[in-house]
Design a protein around this motif. Structure first.
Motif, short mmCIF file in Angstrom:
data_model
loop_
_atom_site.label_atom_id
_atom_site.label_comp_id
_atom_site.label_asym_id
_atom_site.label_seq_id
_atom_site.Cartn_x
_atom_site.Cartn_y
_atom_site.Cartn_z
N GLU A 150 -1.87 9.49 -3.11
CA GLU A 150 -1.28 9.30 -1.78
C GLU A 150 0.17 8.83 -1.84
N LYS A 151 0.60 8.28 -2.97
CA LYS A 151 1.98 7.83 -3.11
C LYS A 151 2.83 8.82 -3.91
N GLY A 152 2.27 10.01 -4.16
CA GLY A 152 2.99 11.02 -4.92
C GLY A 152 4.04 11.73 -4.11
N ASP A 153 4.76 12.63 -4.78
CA ASP A 153 5.79 13.42 -4.11
C ASP A 153 5.18 14.27 -3.01
N ASP A 154 5.85 14.28 -1.87
CA ASP A 154 5.42 15.07 -0.73
C ASP A 154 6.11 16.43 -0.83
N LEU A 155 5.38 17.46 -1.19
CA LEU A 155 5.96 18.78 -1.45
C LEU A 155 5.67 19.76 -0.32
N THR A 156 6.64 20.62 -0.06
CA THR A 156 6.38 21.79 0.76
C THR A 156 5.75 22.85 -0.15
N THR A 157 5.26 23.90 0.44
CA THR A 157 4.71 24.99 -0.36
C THR A 157 5.78 25.59 -1.27
N LEU A 203 -4.56 6.59 -16.36
CA LEU A 203 -4.36 8.03 -16.14
C LEU A 203 -3.10 8.28 -15.33
N LYS A 204 -2.91 7.48 -14.28
CA LYS A 204 -1.72 7.62 -13.45
C LYS A 204 -0.45 7.38 -14.27
N ALA A 205 -0.51 6.41 -15.18
CA ALA A 205 0.65 6.09 -16.00
C ALA A 205 0.98 7.23 -16.98
N ARG A 206 -0.04 7.95 -17.45
CA ARG A 206 0.17 9.07 -18.38
C ARG A 206 0.62 10.34 -17.69
N ALA A 207 0.49 10.40 -16.39
CA ALA A 207 0.78 11.64 -15.66
C ALA A 207 2.27 11.99 -15.74
N ALA A 208 2.53 13.26 -15.90
CA ALA A 208 3.91 13.75 -15.87
C ALA A 208 4.45 13.71 -14.45
N GLU A 209 3.55 13.90 -13.48
CA GLU A 209 3.95 13.92 -12.07
C GLU A 209 2.82 13.42 -11.20
N LYS A 210 3.20 12.94 -10.03
CA LYS A 210 2.24 12.58 -8.99
C LYS A 210 2.64 13.33 -7.73
N ILE A 211 1.70 14.03 -7.15
CA ILE A 211 1.97 14.73 -5.90
C ILE A 211 0.88 14.37 -4.89
N ARG A 212 1.19 14.55 -3.63
CA ARG A 212 0.19 14.32 -2.60
C ARG A 212 0.04 15.58 -1.77
N LEU A 213 -1.17 15.76 -1.29
CA LEU A 213 -1.46 16.93 -0.47
C LEU A 213 -1.11 16.70 0.99
N SER A 214 -1.28 15.46 1.44
CA SER A 214 -1.11 15.19 2.85
C SER A 214 -0.96 13.69 3.06
N SER A 215 -0.34 13.33 4.16
CA SER A 215 -0.32 11.93 4.55
C SER A 215 -1.63 11.54 5.22
N LEU A 216 -2.43 12.52 5.58
CA LEU A 216 -3.73 12.26 6.19
C LEU A 216 -4.75 11.93 5.11
N THR A 217 -5.77 11.20 5.46
CA THR A 217 -6.89 10.97 4.55
C THR A 217 -7.81 12.17 4.67
N LEU A 218 -8.07 12.83 3.53
CA LEU A 218 -8.89 14.03 3.53
C LEU A 218 -10.23 13.77 2.84
N PRO A 219 -11.30 14.40 3.33
CA PRO A 219 -12.55 14.35 2.58
C PRO A 219 -12.34 14.99 1.21
N HIS A 220 -13.08 14.52 0.23
CA HIS A 220 -12.89 14.98 -1.15
C HIS A 220 -12.95 16.50 -1.27
N GLY A 221 -13.97 17.10 -0.68
CA GLY A 221 -14.13 18.55 -0.78
C GLY A 221 -12.98 19.30 -0.13
#
Length: 156
Positions: A74-81, A112-130
């Motif tokens: 949720e704190k990752g980069d907010d990307l456009t398509t 795991l988060k610390a090892r990640a090359a990048e962090k991205i987010r899908l949405s500012s909304l809370t989404l169900p896992h599926g």
């Protein structure tokens, strides 16, 4: 480059699985993707840290060697398509396979988060896992369609 979507969680409803499968099979061979499901740790009397550490071990065991880790957070980069398409192009140029990690109900282990090359987010909304899985699969397909100049994505 091969893509792996590594998702902690229980079996998803058929419509989620079917949707993910549909988008993943549309990806070209040079960006083939697969879903890897990781069993969540049973809650019991374990602390959040213990749960996440156990899930981290399962994730590590499922990851291909020398893979680029991309964490959905949720704190990752907010990307456009279009920006996601650019990232895919960069990841492909890197020459390594990539794994996109979706945490379970309690998120992902900080290691795991610390090892990640990048962090991205899908949405500012809370989404169900599926739904997060399905949205990621669709956006990967959409980003690839941008790179291939396919008319699936229409800007503006």
């Amino acid at each position: 480059m091969k893509l792996a979507i590594v998702a902690v969680g229980h079996r998803q409803p058929d419509w989620i699985s079917a949707g993910c499968s549909e988008y993943l099979k549309r990806l070209p061979p040079e960006m083939a993707a697969r879903m890897i499901e990781i069993k969540p740790e049973p809650r019991g009397s374990k602390s959040r840290e213990q749960l996440l550490a156990a899930e981290r071990s399962r994730i590590d065991a499922a990851l291909p060697a020398s893979v680029r880790l991309i964490v959905l957070d949720e704190k990752g980069d907010d990307l456009t398509t279009l920006k996601l398409a650019g990232r895919l192009e960069q990841w492909q140029a890197d020459g390594r396979d990539a794994a996109l990690l979706i945490g379970g109900a309690d998120g992902l282990d900080p290691a795991l988060k610390a090892r990640a090359a990048e962090k991205i987010r899908l949405s500012s909304l809370t989404l169900p896992h599926g739904l997060a899985r399905l949205l990621l699969c669709e956006q990967l397909y959409r980003a690839v369609s941008v790179l291939k100049n396919h008319p699936y994505h229409r800007e503006g």
